[in-house]
Design an enzyme around this catalytic site. Sequence first.
Site, PDB file in Angstrom:
ATOM      1  N   GLU A  34      -7.626  -3.221  -1.945  1.00 36.03           N
ATOM      2  CA  GLU A  34      -8.797  -3.896  -2.519  1.00 36.03           C
ATOM      3  C   GLU A  34      -9.341  -5.016  -1.622  1.00 36.03           C
ATOM      4  OE1 GLU A  34     -11.040  -3.624  -4.970  1.00 36.03           O
ATOM      5  OE2 GLU A  34     -10.173  -1.644  -5.254  1.00 36.03           O
ATOM      6  N   HIS A  36      -9.498  -5.049   1.700  1.00 40.11           N
ATOM      7  CA  HIS A  36     -10.398  -4.416   2.668  1.00 40.11           C
ATOM      8  C   HIS A  36     -11.701  -3.990   1.986  1.00 40.11           C
ATOM      9  CE1 HIS A  36      -6.338  -3.236   4.486  1.00 40.11           C
ATOM     10  NE2 HIS A  36      -6.889  -3.955   5.424  1.00 40.11           N
ATOM     11  N   GLY A 148     -11.371 -11.279   6.724  1.00 45.30           N
ATOM     12  CA  GLY A 148     -10.823 -11.954   5.547  1.00 45.30           C
ATOM     13  C   GLY A 148     -10.288 -13.339   5.883  1.00 45.30           C
ATOM     14  N   SER A 186      -1.927  -7.318   0.598  1.00 49.79           N
ATOM     15  CA  SER A 186      -1.661  -7.046   2.011  1.00 49.79           C
ATOM     16  C   SER A 186      -1.098  -5.641   2.145  1.00 49.79           C
ATOM     17  CB  SER A 186      -0.639  -8.059   2.540  1.00 49.79           C
ATOM     18  OG  SER A 186      -0.051  -7.572   3.732  1.00 49.79           O
ATOM     19  N   ARG A 188       1.222  -4.865   3.866  1.00 54.21           N
ATOM     20  CA  ARG A 188       2.684  -4.978   3.959  1.00 54.21           C
ATOM     21  C   ARG A 188       3.352  -5.079   2.590  1.00 54.21           C
ATOM     22  NH1 ARG A 188       1.125  -7.694   8.751  1.00 54.21           N
ATOM     23  NH2 ARG A 188       2.230  -6.920  10.574  1.00 54.21           N
TER      24      ARG A 188
HETATM   25  P1  AMP Z   1      -5.814  -5.647   8.448  1.00 54.31           P
HETATM   26  O1  AMP Z   1      -6.034  -4.211   8.146  1.00 54.31           O
HETATM   27  O2  AMP Z   1      -4.604  -6.232   7.791  1.00 54.31           O
HETATM   28  O3  AMP Z   1      -5.930  -5.971   9.919  1.00 54.31           O
HETATM   29  O4  AMP Z   1      -7.028  -6.414   7.756  1.00 54.31           O
HETATM   30  C1  AMP Z   1      -8.364  -6.079   8.069  1.00 54.31           C
HETATM   31  C2  AMP Z   1      -9.254  -7.141   7.519  1.00 54.31           C
HETATM   32  O5  AMP Z   1      -9.069  -7.238   6.110  1.00 54.31           O
HETATM   33  C3  AMP Z   1      -8.951  -8.531   8.108  1.00 54.31           C
HETATM   34  O6  AMP Z   1     -10.172  -9.197   8.356  1.00 54.31           O
HETATM   35  C4  AMP Z   1      -8.174  -9.187   7.008  1.00 54.31           C
HETATM   36  O7  AMP Z   1      -8.295 -10.598   7.010  1.00 54.31           O
HETATM   37  C5  AMP Z   1      -8.837  -8.580   5.779  1.00 54.31           C
HETATM   38  N1  AMP Z   1      -7.951  -8.694   4.623  1.00 54.31           N
HETATM   39  C6  AMP Z   1      -6.646  -8.306   4.550  1.00 54.31           C
HETATM   40  N2  AMP Z   1      -6.145  -8.608   3.339  1.00 54.31           N
HETATM   41  C7  AMP Z   1      -7.142  -9.207   2.635  1.00 54.31           C
HETATM   42  C8  AMP Z   1      -7.248  -9.758   1.323  1.00 54.31           C
HETATM   43  N3  AMP Z   1      -6.225  -9.766   0.484  1.00 54.31           N
HETATM   44  N4  AMP Z   1      -8.436 -10.293   0.954  1.00 54.31           N
HETATM   45  C9  AMP Z   1      -9.493 -10.306   1.797  1.00 54.31           C
HETATM   46  N5  AMP Z   1      -9.456  -9.789   3.042  1.00 54.31           N
HETATM   47  C10 AMP Z   1      -8.297  -9.256   3.459  1.00 54.31           C
END
Ligand code: AMP
Length: 303
Positions: A34, A36, A148, A186, A188
Amino acid sequence: MLVVRTVQELRAALAERGTELVVGLVPTMGALHEGHLSLVRHARAENDLVVMSIFVNPMQFNEAADLDSYPRQEQEDVALAQRAGVDIVFAPSAEEMYPQGFATLVRVNGPLAETLEGYHRGPAHFDGMATIVSKLLIAVGPDSAYFGQKDAQQLVVVRRMVADLRIPTRIVGCPTLRDADGLAISSRNVRLSAGDRRRALAIPRSLAAVEAAVARGERDTASLRSFAEGMLEGEDIDVEYVAFVDPATLEPKGSINAPVLCAIAAHVGDVRLIDNVVLQSNAKEAADAEDDDSAVARKEGGP
Ligand code: AMP
């Protein structure tokens, strides 16, 4: 929705849609959730065309085990992206992004990239992130790109890089999306056992407690830090850092006399989690004013 694998296909697809369209980019490493999708919603509201990149960037992982265990679920991601209104998914291979003989690095020097995540994960983390984000911005040429606030330092580093390289893309920071229990969403989180997930709630709880302490008038970051560390350690969480820094320069702050970013990194079991909140220096004044307002409202027969 179109899925493309190479920069050439991506450029052809963008050219075909027309150069006059306003384009938004949402860079991700997949395993979509959610958080993303909230970035996609922001992008959807502000652009004619939304591109999402899905690429687990090996260059930004400091531990091979973390890279290996990073969740990958492309089919599901493509379906989620389509439902959220993405127009083009760019899902390149590692060879496409790092061709034979690859020798270029985009590095943001100094404390922005060397403190906090840069210090704990090593300099390769932000080198890898800045290199891949600049490659994505060059490949897509978006009007805006959406990141994010959950990765607050990443956002600061990207803003610096875009300003330094005069990349004509507006960088948009979007709020952190949380599960109903408060845990920041996340990719993770799926690796947390049920017990560890419950313990991980001490992270948002300690951020909220710090916020509440600031609202009561606490200004000293050393006291706030030991308060938060105590809460985390009380749940057997292995704290990497609890930092209080300027949200723009990431310089350490001794007192909350202007907005301060409180950032936490911690290991829960073998999963490393990060979260943060921006503390407002006028929180007490705002809370007092609200109390006054509600007192007046109560007097006047309001809620
Ligand atoms: P990642 O796939 O973890 O590299 O995240 C891709 C983008 O999604 C990055 O800009 C993150 O900061 C954003 N993001 C990840 N988790 C969240 C969240 N819980 N709320 C808002 N944005 C997020």
